[in-house]
Scaffold this active site. Structure first.
Site, PDB file in Angstrom:
ATOM      1  N   CYS A   1      -1.524  36.872  30.402  1.00 37.54           N
ATOM      2  CA  CYS A   1      -1.857  38.157  29.096  1.00 37.54           C
ATOM      3  C   CYS A   1      -1.022  38.653  28.417  1.00 37.54           C
ATOM      4  CB  CYS A   1      -2.824  39.950  29.409  1.00 37.54           C
ATOM      5  SG  CYS A   1      -1.926  40.388  31.268  1.00 37.54           S
TER       6      CYS A   1
ATOM      7  N   ASP B   1      18.342  28.487  -7.882  1.00 32.91           N
ATOM      8  CA  ASP B   1      19.177  27.585  -8.728  1.00 32.91           C
ATOM      9  C   ASP B   1      18.397  26.055 -10.025  1.00 32.91           C
ATOM     10  OD1 ASP B   1      21.679  26.714  -9.239  1.00 32.91           O
ATOM     11  OD2 ASP B   1      21.009  25.383  -8.099  1.00 32.91           O
TER      12      ASP B   1
ATOM     13  N   ASP C   1      19.695  24.216  -3.160  1.00 32.04           N
ATOM     14  CA  ASP C   1      20.061  23.247  -2.210  1.00 32.04           C
ATOM     15  C   ASP C   1      21.758  22.679  -2.271  1.00 32.04           C
ATOM     16  OD1 ASP C   1      21.036  22.938  -5.309  1.00 32.04           O
ATOM     17  OD2 ASP C   1      20.234  20.473  -4.913  1.00 32.04           O
TER      18      ASP C   1
ATOM     19  N   CYS D   1       1.980  39.852  31.051  1.00 30.63           N
ATOM     20  CA  CYS D   1       2.539  39.057  31.380  1.00 30.63           C
ATOM     21  C   CYS D   1       4.437  38.616  30.852  1.00 30.63           C
ATOM     22  CB  CYS D   1       2.148  37.679  31.576  1.00 30.63           C
ATOM     23  SG  CYS D   1       0.590  37.486  32.249  1.00 30.63           S
TER      24      CYS D   1
ATOM     25  N   ASP E   1      24.825  27.742  -3.170  1.00 33.20           N
ATOM     26  CA  ASP E   1      23.911  29.014  -3.145  1.00 33.20           C
ATOM     27  C   ASP E   1      23.718  29.223  -1.549  1.00 33.20           C
ATOM     28  OD1 ASP E   1      22.827  28.020  -5.840  1.00 33.20           O
ATOM     29  OD2 ASP E   1      22.280  25.689  -4.530  1.00 33.20           O
TER      30      ASP E   1
END
Length: 723
Positions: A13, A418, A617, A16, A621
């Site tokens: 549970c 971008d 990418d 725990c 960036d």
């Protein structure tokens, strides 16, 4: 600092989770610990000079749990299957045994002969219920004892107290000769909770099936060429530099590069895109993708844990182990929940004793409170949704690197793209070929390609690519000459030919004639214009541009429909930016931005109160991706951008941005639904049990059903459309 991930056996549970996290964090040198209830894994970061793995494992063991290092994918899968099988066997054995007790008790069946003054039927019920409660359900009591030593309590405590109380009360009634015998109550409660755990374990397996399926995609062997001979070897024996031969219908063993042949490859397991991708010499291919047609040879470049598939599995596993911020709330509540429930059960017992003076009624209602309040559903609410969400993302080519990204994604109201390589292909492409009267397009292409084949300029590559795509052979040009910043020239068939810009033609006194309007039109569209001249006569023009990706416009439209504003950011001039924006349907763009200033533009939007996602990418960036509320990196980009992003889009498809945000929103919405129902269940069920409106056996059934329903709701994520 060192990071490790290991499994924890014996968690039942949310309490725990708290117990184990606290125990691990108490070890000197541990900086951070995150325990996931759904996956049963712990991720720990610690200082190797101050702590070691044994100390961390011992801390878990002191709490009554078992820590174990994770094996390879097949070992983990078999271990999980074994665990589910053991739980199933225990649960069904308990159900069968408890059923006998119920039949004897409910049917008031008596065997008619006493043993030590007690009817044999009652003795059989006592023995069988003891087997169910203390043998099949021994984990409840062992866990309770271990935690009691450190003055802690969890779900096991509640179940142990409830079933033991019912059993001892029944033994007392049996010996005292009263009619108060509830052996079936304790037996059925234990059996139903064990059955609930089996269904829960089975459902968790379905929630975490994404990683298992990814692992199963891997090829088992490879056909390698060594010393001129072809031989089949296990994939683990492939080394970098090996030349591998792949036949149609076979899986590609590792990541590498095509060195001979051409083919089409089904990369859907990586990208989520159903259309096969064409590959020729020099193209990259990835392990576990499927070779659809054509035989080819490839050079192995990444093997073992370096392959894209292995990195995806690692990334998804780490995301599923981490906690979403909202999960901390559930964990905090759970840490106080069990002690509060025990107090409520004691008050309930005392209240009923005072009101009715009935030990039987007081005991039954107190047991019902203990059993119905187990916080399993609360512990499963967030991690199961995260597991399904990240797994579904991986299947679609969307890699969610941490659970908090799911929570960030649902707040986004602005996405900044971008331009180059994100919304556009990132490389110039021929968009227009306009020939002068009585001149064939093929001549324009062959002549310009013949000249440009000597140049390394990006625009030259676009012209050569166009000739290859059209299968037009470039003319053989001699006396090539490069004119810096203006163009190229040479000789063909005794004639002087050149390909250049308007400035070059003006210097040479060459008129644009009837093509002047066409040139101006292409320039207004922000395209680079190449003018093709033969013996001082303009015979054609070529328009070149960095073209938008095929799904970019649809992605922008889908974001708008979702109430999210799309903004394009670029270092290009205003004219080029305006042209691309108009093509894609973007209403706002920020042009002439230096690479180092992109992060500042994100800050400005955040200062206006926006929650910003940045999609990029390139290396330049990375600062903007890091500054944004949600960083999304194109998988086709640089390693730095990918490392910085919260989410990685494997194929770099803009449409996946929409899917990623929708998946985040869907997953977070599911988490909130799960938490609502988990809280509602406990808030409603505890008073009902306390006021005697819930039989303990019904309470046990409801508790088990609540856990399974939360997992089932999480699994619904798989069936939802994201775009």
């Amino acid at each position: 600092m060192k990071k490790i991930t290991f499994g924890i056996v014996g968690m039942h549970c949310a309490s725990c989770v708290i117990l184990n996290e606290q125990a691990i964090k108490s070890v000197k040198g541990v900086q951070n610990a995150s325990v996931n209830f759904a996956s049963r894994h712990a991720a720990v970061e610690f200082d190797e000079t101050m702590a070691n793995e044994k100390e961390i494992f011992d801390a878990v063991a002191k709490n009554g749990y078992k820590a174990e290092m994770l094996g390879d994918s097949m070992h983990q899968h078999m271990s999980q299957q074994k665990e589910v099988a053991e739980i199933r066997n225990r649960a069904f054995s308990a159900i069968f045994t408890a059923t006998i007790v119920v039949v004897l008790a409910m049917g008031n069946i008596r065997f008619g002969f006493p043993i030590a003054g007690i009817d044999a039927s009652l003795l059989v019920q006592a023995v069988l219920s003891a087997i169910v409660i203390f043998f099949f359900g021994k984990e409840f009591h062992m866990g309770t004892i271990k935690k009691a030593r450190s003055f802690r309590a969890d779900m096991d405590t509640l179940v142990s107290m409830g079933t033991t109380a019912a059993f001892l009360f029944s033994v007392y009634g049996m010996i005292a000769g009263t009619k108060d015998s509830y052996f079936e109550t304790g037996a059925v409660i234990a059996a139903l909770i064990l059955l609930g755990r089996y269904f829960e374990a089975k459902s968790r397996g379905a929630a975490g099936a994404a990683i298992e399926k990814l692992m199963q995609l891997e090829a088992k062997s490879a056909r390698v060429i060594r010393n001129g001979k072809e031989q089949e070897i296990p994939i683990a024996e492939v080394v970098k530099g090996d030349i591998l031969r792949i036949k149609p219908g076979e899986k590609i063993p590792v990541d590498g590069e095509l060195v001979s042949g051409e083919t089409s490859i089904d990369e859907s397991m990586l990208t989520g895109e159903s259309m096969p991708s064409m590959k020729t010499i020099g193209d990259k291919v990835f392990g576990a993708t499927l070779n659809v047609s054509g035989s080819f040879e490839m050079k192995a470049e990444k093997v073992g844990s370096e392959t894209v598939l292995s990195q995806i599995v690692k990334m998804v596993s780490e995301a599923q182990t981490q906690k979403a911020p909202i999960e901390r709330l559930a964990d905090t509540i759970s840490s106080y929940f069990v002690p509060i429930v025990i107090v409520i059960a004691i008050i309930t017992f005392a209240g009923w004793m005072f009101a009715t003076n009935s030990l039987t009624q007081a005991m039954i209602t107190a047991v019902a409170v203990l059993v119905v309040a187990c916080p399993c559903a609360l512990g499963l609410a967030t991690p199961t949704a995260v597991m399904v969400g990240t797994g579904e993302g991986a299947r679609r080519g969307i890699l969610i690197k941490n659970a908090s990204s799911l929570e960030k994604g649902k707040k986004i109201d602005v996405v900044v793209f971008d331009k180059t390589g994100t919304l556009t292909e990132g490389k110039p492409k021929v968009t227009d070929i306009i020939a002068a009267p009585n001149i064939a397009e093929e001549k324009i292409i062959s002549l310009s390609a013949g000249l440009e084949s000597f140049s390394e300029h990006p625009l030259s590559r676009a012209v050569i690519d166009e000739s290859e795509n059209r299968k037009i052979k470039p003319d053989t040009v001699t006396e090539f000459k490069n004119i810096a910043g203006k163009g190229v020239e040479g000789k063909f068939g005794g004639k002087n030919v050149l390909v250049g810009n308007a400035r070059l033609l003006a210097e040479r006194g060459i008129e644009t004639g009837t093509l002047k309007d066409k040139i101006e039109k292409l320039e207004k569209e922000a395209k680079s214009v190449l003018l093709v001249v033969e013996d001082k006569t303009l015979i054609g023009i070529i328009g070149v541009a960095d073209t938008p990706k095929k799904d970019a416009a649809k992605a922008i439209g889908d974001l708008r429909n979702a109430g999210i504003e799309a903004i394009m950011i670029t270092g290009d001039n205003n004219a080029t930016a305006a042209a691309i924006s108009a093509t894609l349907g973007i209403k706002k763009f920020i042009a002439q931005v230096l690479p180092q200033d992109k992060a500042d533009e994100v800050k400005k939007l955040q200062a206006e109160g926006h929650k910003v996602a940045f999609v990029g990418d390139g290396i330049n960036d990375a600062p903007a991706i890091a500054q944004s509320d949600l960083g999304i990196a194109m998988g086709t980009g640089t390693d730095i951008a990918i490392e910085t992003g919260d989410i990685v889009l494997v194929k770099g498809n803009p449409e996946k941005v929409v899917e990623a945000i929708n998946l985040s929103r869907l997953t977070f919405r599911t988490i909130k639904q799960n938490l609502f129902w988990a809280f509602f269940y406990n808030i409603a069920a505890i008073p009902l049990a306390a006021f005697g409106l819930l039989n303990p056996m019904i309470a046990a059934t409801a508790m088990a059903a609540s856990s399974v329903s939360v997992v089932g709701n999480s699994l619904r994520i798989k069936s939802k459309k994201l775009s």
